[in-house]
Design a protein around this motif. Sequence first.
Motif, PDB file in Angstrom:
ATOM      1  N   LEU A   3       0.814  -1.212   0.000  1.00  0.00           N
ATOM      2  CA  LEU A   3       0.000   0.000   0.000  1.00  0.00           C
ATOM      3  C   LEU A   3       0.854   1.272   0.000  1.00  0.00           C
ATOM      4  CD1 LEU A   3      -2.758   1.351   0.035  1.00  0.00           C
ATOM      5  CD2 LEU A   3      -2.790   1.071   2.536  1.00  0.00           C
ATOM      6  N   LEU A   4       1.964   1.268   0.717  1.00  0.00           N
ATOM      7  CA  LEU A   4       2.829   2.453   0.740  1.00  0.00           C
ATOM      8  C   LEU A   4       3.325   2.784  -0.669  1.00  0.00           C
ATOM      9  CD1 LEU A   4       3.969   4.507   2.750  1.00  0.00           C
ATOM     10  CD2 LEU A   4       6.024   3.096   2.877  1.00  0.00           C
ATOM     11  N   GLU A   5       3.743   1.781  -1.413  1.00  0.00           N
ATOM     12  CA  GLU A   5       4.207   1.986  -2.790  1.00  0.00           C
ATOM     13  C   GLU A   5       3.060   2.443  -3.694  1.00  0.00           C
ATOM     14  OE1 GLU A   5       5.789  -1.892  -3.508  1.00  0.00           O
ATOM     15  OE2 GLU A   5       7.761  -1.382  -2.688  1.00  0.00           O
ATOM     16  N   ILE A   6       1.869   1.911  -3.470  1.00  0.00           N
ATOM     17  CA  ILE A   6       0.704   2.301  -4.276  1.00  0.00           C
ATOM     18  C   ILE A   6       0.377   3.780  -4.046  1.00  0.00           C
ATOM     19  CG2 ILE A   6      -1.792   1.969  -4.555  1.00  0.00           C
ATOM     20  CD1 ILE A   6      -1.247  -1.046  -3.929  1.00  0.00           C
ATOM     21  N   ILE A   7       0.364   4.201  -2.774  1.00  0.00           N
ATOM     22  CA  ILE A   7       0.073   5.616  -2.473  1.00  0.00           C
ATOM     23  C   ILE A   7       1.148   6.511  -3.071  1.00  0.00           C
ATOM     24  CG2 ILE A   7      -0.261   7.333  -0.654  1.00  0.00           C
ATOM     25  CD1 ILE A   7      -1.218   5.021   1.176  1.00  0.00           C
ATOM     26  N   LYS A   8       2.401   6.102  -2.956  1.00  0.00           N
ATOM     27  CA  LYS A   8       3.510   6.895  -3.508  1.00  0.00           C
ATOM     28  C   LYS A   8       3.370   7.030  -5.020  1.00  0.00           C
ATOM     29  CE  LYS A   8       8.544   7.290  -3.364  1.00  0.00           C
ATOM     30  NZ  LYS A   8       9.775   6.704  -2.808  1.00  0.00           N
ATOM     31  N   GLN A   9       3.105   5.932  -5.699  1.00  0.00           N
ATOM     32  CA  GLN A   9       2.961   5.975  -7.159  1.00  0.00           C
ATOM     33  C   GLN A   9       1.795   6.859  -7.586  1.00  0.00           C
ATOM     34  OE1 GLN A   9       2.753   2.152  -9.058  1.00  0.00           O
ATOM     35  NE2 GLN A   9       4.968   1.874  -8.988  1.00  0.00           N
ATOM     36  N   GLN A  10       0.657   6.734  -6.899  1.00  0.00           N
ATOM     37  CA  GLN A  10      -0.502   7.548  -7.255  1.00  0.00           C
ATOM     38  C   GLN A  10      -0.221   9.034  -7.002  1.00  0.00           C
ATOM     39  OE1 GLN A  10      -3.382   6.207  -8.741  1.00  0.00           O
ATOM     40  NE2 GLN A  10      -3.655   8.365  -9.225  1.00  0.00           N
ATOM     41  N   SER A  11       0.445   9.329  -5.919  1.00  0.00           N
ATOM     42  CA  SER A  11       0.804  10.718  -5.610  1.00  0.00           C
ATOM     43  C   SER A  11       1.709  11.287  -6.703  1.00  0.00           C
ATOM     44  CB  SER A  11       1.509  10.804  -4.251  1.00  0.00           C
ATOM     45  OG  SER A  11       0.658  10.373  -3.216  1.00  0.00           O
ATOM     46  N   GLN A  12       2.706  10.524  -7.088  1.00  0.00           N
ATOM     47  CA  GLN A  12       3.623  10.979  -8.140  1.00  0.00           C
ATOM     48  C   GLN A  12       2.896  11.134  -9.465  1.00  0.00           C
ATOM     49  OE1 GLN A  12       6.588   7.891  -7.589  1.00  0.00           O
ATOM     50  NE2 GLN A  12       7.851   9.241  -6.316  1.00  0.00           N
ATOM     51  N   LYS A  13       2.020  10.189  -9.786  1.00  0.00           N
ATOM     52  CA  LYS A  13       1.257  10.256 -11.037  1.00  0.00           C
ATOM     53  C   LYS A  13       0.397  11.520 -11.079  1.00  0.00           C
ATOM     54  CE  LYS A  13      -2.277   7.807 -13.636  1.00  0.00           C
ATOM     55  NZ  LYS A  13      -3.648   7.531 -13.260  1.00  0.00           N
ATOM     56  N   ASP A  14      -0.222  11.852  -9.941  1.00  0.00           N
ATOM     57  CA  ASP A  14      -1.106  13.016  -9.870  1.00  0.00           C
ATOM     58  C   ASP A  14      -0.376  14.303  -9.504  1.00  0.00           C
ATOM     59  OD1 ASP A  14      -3.101  11.240 -10.477  1.00  0.00           O
ATOM     60  OD2 ASP A  14      -3.939  11.176  -8.440  1.00  0.00           O
ATOM     61  N   VAL A  39       0.324  11.189  17.088  1.00  0.00           N
ATOM     62  CA  VAL A  39       0.843  12.131  16.089  1.00  0.00           C
ATOM     63  C   VAL A  39      -0.319  12.936  15.516  1.00  0.00           C
ATOM     64  CG1 VAL A  39       1.994  12.348  13.835  1.00  0.00           C
ATOM     65  CG2 VAL A  39       2.737  10.568  15.447  1.00  0.00           C
ATOM     66  N   LEU A  40      -0.083  14.224  15.357  1.00  0.00           N
ATOM     67  CA  LEU A  40      -0.975  15.082  14.580  1.00  0.00           C
ATOM     68  C   LEU A  40      -0.202  15.487  13.339  1.00  0.00           C
ATOM     69  CD1 LEU A  40      -3.541  16.818  14.139  1.00  0.00           C
ATOM     70  CD2 LEU A  40      -2.368  18.643  15.409  1.00  0.00           C
ATOM     71  N   GLU A  41      -0.782  15.213  12.182  1.00  0.00           N
ATOM     72  CA  GLU A  41      -0.159  15.595  10.918  1.00  0.00           C
ATOM     73  C   GLU A  41      -1.023  16.667  10.272  1.00  0.00           C
ATOM     74  OE1 GLU A  41       1.535  13.381   7.003  1.00  0.00           O
ATOM     75  OE2 GLU A  41      -0.544  12.921   7.534  1.00  0.00           O
ATOM     76  N   ILE A  42      -0.385  17.750   9.877  1.00  0.00           N
ATOM     77  CA  ILE A  42      -1.083  18.823   9.181  1.00  0.00           C
ATOM     78  C   ILE A  42      -0.680  18.750   7.720  1.00  0.00           C
ATOM     79  CG2 ILE A  42      -1.393  21.319   9.006  1.00  0.00           C
ATOM     80  CD1 ILE A  42      -0.741  21.380  12.056  1.00  0.00           C
ATOM     81  N   GLY A  43      -1.615  18.336   6.882  1.00  0.00           N
ATOM     82  CA  GLY A  43      -1.356  18.149   5.461  1.00  0.00           C
ATOM     83  C   GLY A  43      -1.291  16.671   5.115  1.00  0.00           C
ATOM     84  N   THR A  44      -2.428  16.048   4.879  1.00  0.00           N
ATOM     85  CA  THR A  44      -2.505  14.614   4.594  1.00  0.00           C
ATOM     86  C   THR A  44      -2.109  14.291   3.167  1.00  0.00           C
ATOM     87  OG1 THR A  44      -4.441  14.549   6.051  1.00  0.00           O
ATOM     88  CG2 THR A  44      -4.049  12.609   4.675  1.00  0.00           C
ATOM     89  N   ALA A  45      -2.561  15.139   2.215  1.00  0.00           N
ATOM     90  CA  ALA A  45      -2.474  14.827   0.783  1.00  0.00           C
ATOM     91  C   ALA A  45      -3.174  13.480   0.555  1.00  0.00           C
ATOM     92  CB  ALA A  45      -1.051  14.858   0.274  1.00  0.00           C
ATOM     93  N   TYR A  46      -2.468  12.491   0.002  1.00  0.00           N
ATOM     94  CA  TYR A  46      -3.075  11.192  -0.272  1.00  0.00           C
ATOM     95  C   TYR A  46      -2.859  10.184   0.862  1.00  0.00           C
ATOM     96  CZ  TYR A  46      -4.055  12.337  -5.200  1.00  0.00           C
ATOM     97  OH  TYR A  46      -4.534  12.876  -6.380  1.00  0.00           O
ATOM     98  N   GLY A  47      -2.197  10.615   1.940  1.00  0.00           N
ATOM     99  CA  GLY A  47      -2.021   9.745   3.093  1.00  0.00           C
ATOM    100  C   GLY A  47      -0.712   8.983   3.134  1.00  0.00           C
ATOM    101  N   TYR A  48       0.237   9.350   2.283  1.00  0.00           N
ATOM    102  CA  TYR A  48       1.508   8.622   2.195  1.00  0.00           C
ATOM    103  C   TYR A  48       2.270   8.641   3.519  1.00  0.00           C
ATOM    104  CZ  TYR A  48       6.249   7.433   0.671  1.00  0.00           C
ATOM    105  OH  TYR A  48       7.479   6.861   0.540  1.00  0.00           O
TER     106      TYR A  48
END
Length: 188
Positions: A3-14, A39-48
């Motif tokens: 899943l980590l690689e899938i999110i990374k690839q989709q983020s890069q594609k988009d 953890v609090l994360e500010i800025g999720t984007a696609y969740g990578y």
Amino acid sequence: MNLLEIIKQQSQKDNVPIVRDDTLTFINKYINEHGIKTVLEIGTAYGYSAYAMSLTNVRQIVTIEKDFNSFTIASSFLKDSNKIMIINDNAFDYIPVKSFDLIFIDGPKSHQEQLINKYINCLNPNGAIIVDNIFLRKFDNIPNLTKNQKSLVKKVTEFRNWLLTNKKIKTKILDFDDGIAIILPCSS
């Protein structure tokens, strides 16, 4: 493919920015070495980065994304995670109901000072804020920056100077990838 690689690839594609590999490795190592549980994360984007952090010893990640499309995509990627809560909100409007061991600011680069001022009081004792991209080196080799790019570089430079001169916080800047700041509140 995991899943980590899938999110990374989709983020890069988009063309959706994600945290750099060495920065992510550092954050995950920091989480494990400092016993970070929330953890609090500010800025999720696609969740990578949220998903990557969920693979550590952390117990809960709350991640905020203001863009509804990105929120929807991240929600679909992260729907099976029992560690991650995604919130569709603007970080300037969101009001946390709890404190966190770590706050990762990966949101708007021109408003980082405001975010630190807002969220520094949401840290547990011995908590830290991590901010990435504090150098914006991607603009270093561009000969003619646009007005907006020049403005952003100026704001990030001012932010870096603010971090280093602010007496209410202790800041350590690490010079790898695009720069990381580790921010700790000073004891009162």
